[in-house]
Design an enzyme around this catalytic site. Structure first.
Site, PDB file in Angstrom:
ATOM      1  N   HIS A 188       2.607  -2.185 -12.810  1.00 31.68           N
ATOM      2  CA  HIS A 188       3.267  -3.005 -13.814  1.00 31.68           C
ATOM      3  C   HIS A 188       3.856  -2.043 -14.844  1.00 31.68           C
ATOM      4  O   HIS A 188       3.158  -1.151 -15.328  1.00 31.68           O
ATOM      5  CB  HIS A 188       2.259  -3.897 -14.554  1.00 31.68           C
ATOM      6  CG  HIS A 188       1.544  -4.885 -13.691  1.00 31.68           C
ATOM      7  ND1 HIS A 188       1.792  -6.245 -13.738  1.00 31.68           N
ATOM      8  CD2 HIS A 188       0.567  -4.723 -12.765  1.00 31.68           C
ATOM      9  CE1 HIS A 188       0.999  -6.872 -12.890  1.00 31.68           C
ATOM     10  NE2 HIS A 188       0.236  -5.976 -12.282  1.00 31.68           N
ATOM     11  N   VAL A 197      -2.468  -9.512  -6.010  1.00 35.27           N
ATOM     12  CA  VAL A 197      -1.641  -9.319  -4.812  1.00 35.27           C
ATOM     13  C   VAL A 197      -2.079  -8.023  -4.126  1.00 35.27           C
ATOM     14  O   VAL A 197      -1.986  -6.939  -4.716  1.00 35.27           O
ATOM     15  CB  VAL A 197      -0.140  -9.261  -5.178  1.00 35.27           C
ATOM     16  CG1 VAL A 197       0.703  -9.071  -3.927  1.00 35.27           C
ATOM     17  CG2 VAL A 197       0.281 -10.522  -5.927  1.00 35.27           C
ATOM     18  N   HIS A 245       0.840  -1.951  -6.378  1.00 40.01           N
ATOM     19  CA  HIS A 245       1.971  -2.110  -7.287  1.00 40.01           C
ATOM     20  C   HIS A 245       1.604  -1.595  -8.663  1.00 40.01           C
ATOM     21  O   HIS A 245       0.438  -1.559  -9.036  1.00 40.01           O
ATOM     22  CB  HIS A 245       2.407  -3.578  -7.381  1.00 40.01           C
ATOM     23  CG  HIS A 245       1.308  -4.521  -7.761  1.00 40.01           C
ATOM     24  ND1 HIS A 245       0.400  -4.995  -6.838  1.00 40.01           N
ATOM     25  CD2 HIS A 245       0.957  -5.075  -8.946  1.00 40.01           C
ATOM     26  CE1 HIS A 245      -0.450  -5.803  -7.436  1.00 40.01           C
ATOM     27  NE2 HIS A 245      -0.140  -5.871  -8.722  1.00 40.01           N
ATOM     28  N   ASP A 256       8.629  -9.236 -12.916  1.00 39.09           N
ATOM     29  CA  ASP A 256       7.448 -10.063 -12.696  1.00 39.09           C
ATOM     30  C   ASP A 256       7.818 -11.527 -12.963  1.00 39.09           C
ATOM     31  O   ASP A 256       8.488 -11.845 -13.942  1.00 39.09           O
ATOM     32  CB  ASP A 256       6.309  -9.627 -13.632  1.00 39.09           C
ATOM     33  CG  ASP A 256       4.972 -10.191 -13.193  1.00 39.09           C
ATOM     34  OD1 ASP A 256       4.105  -9.406 -12.772  1.00 39.09           O
ATOM     35  OD2 ASP A 256       4.794 -11.428 -13.253  1.00 39.09           O
TER      36      ASP A 256
HETATM   37  P1  AMP Z   1      -1.921  -8.102 -10.093  1.00 40.49           P
HETATM   38  O1  AMP Z   1      -2.933  -8.903 -10.835  1.00 40.49           O
HETATM   39  O2  AMP Z   1      -1.823  -6.693 -10.612  1.00 40.49           O
HETATM   40  O3  AMP Z   1      -2.106  -8.173  -8.594  1.00 40.49           O
HETATM   41  O4  AMP Z   1      -0.522  -8.756 -10.464  1.00 40.49           O
HETATM   42  C1  AMP Z   1       0.304  -9.427  -9.581  1.00 40.49           C
HETATM   43  C2  AMP Z   1       1.541  -9.776 -10.351  1.00 40.49           C
HETATM   44  O5  AMP Z   1       2.505 -10.276  -9.447  1.00 40.49           O
HETATM   45  C3  AMP Z   1       1.360 -10.858 -11.434  1.00 40.49           C
HETATM   46  O6  AMP Z   1       1.738 -10.323 -12.697  1.00 40.49           O
HETATM   47  C4  AMP Z   1       2.282 -11.989 -10.983  1.00 40.49           C
HETATM   48  O7  AMP Z   1       2.913 -12.629 -12.048  1.00 40.49           O
HETATM   49  C5  AMP Z   1       3.262 -11.253 -10.095  1.00 40.49           C
HETATM   50  N1  AMP Z   1       3.904 -12.059  -9.057  1.00 40.49           N
HETATM   51  C6  AMP Z   1       3.303 -12.890  -8.171  1.00 40.49           C
HETATM   52  N2  AMP Z   1       4.210 -13.445  -7.355  1.00 40.49           N
HETATM   53  C7  AMP Z   1       5.411 -12.940  -7.710  1.00 40.49           C
HETATM   54  C8  AMP Z   1       6.752 -13.126  -7.237  1.00 40.49           C
HETATM   55  N3  AMP Z   1       7.041 -13.948  -6.219  1.00 40.49           N
HETATM   56  N4  AMP Z   1       7.750 -12.444  -7.852  1.00 40.49           N
HETATM   57  C9  AMP Z   1       7.472 -11.627  -8.900  1.00 40.49           C
HETATM   58  N5  AMP Z   1       6.237 -11.406  -9.376  1.00 40.49           N
HETATM   59  C10 AMP Z   1       5.223 -12.052  -8.793  1.00 40.49           C
END
Ligand code: AMP
Length: 113
Positions: free
Chosen positions: A105, A99, A103, A32
């Protein structure tokens, strides 16, 4: 409706770099960019799916079970199998999903609240 231009779709296509932990033809695990724990890894299926329900509804049992079996192997590779960890998947507005590509975490490496 799946957004083909979301940031994880771009990572899958190689248009945006990421720190890969594990990759095969179907699945990608990467760090992340904004970690909230010492170890913070994201896991995604490469097939288009906007959230957990979309993933479960769209794909066959093999694809789904393989994703979670590989998740367990990645946890072992990260060295947090015995110390403990959290697996979280945010979904939708109330779940705080940012996003729109399914996914998980994986959080660990320290005592989590
Ligand atoms: P969510 O709130 O579950 O959609 O989390 C999306 C996660 O994606 C967040 O923890 C961000 O820090 C992570 N994120 C966003 N852009 C990137 C990227 N380019 N590379 C790695 N992680 C990312």
């Amino acid at each position: 409706m799946y957004d083909k231009n979301n940031i994880f779709a771009k990572i899958i296509k190689g248009e945006i770099p990421c720190e890969k932990i594990y990759e095969d033809t179907e699945i990608l695990f990467f760090k992340d960019i904004n970690p909230t724990a010492k170890i913070h890894v994201l896991g995604i299926p490469k097939k288009p799916c906007s959230d957990f329900s979309d993933f479960i509804k769209k794909y066959d049992k093999n694809t789904i079970s393989n994703f979670f079996i590989i998740t367990e192997r990645v946890i072992e590779k990260l060295g947090i199998k015995n110390s403990g960890y959290k697996i979280i998947s945010n979904s939708g507005k109330d779940g705080g999903q940012e996003v729109p590509h399914f996914h998980i975490h994986i959080l660990g490496g320290e005592r989590l609240s």
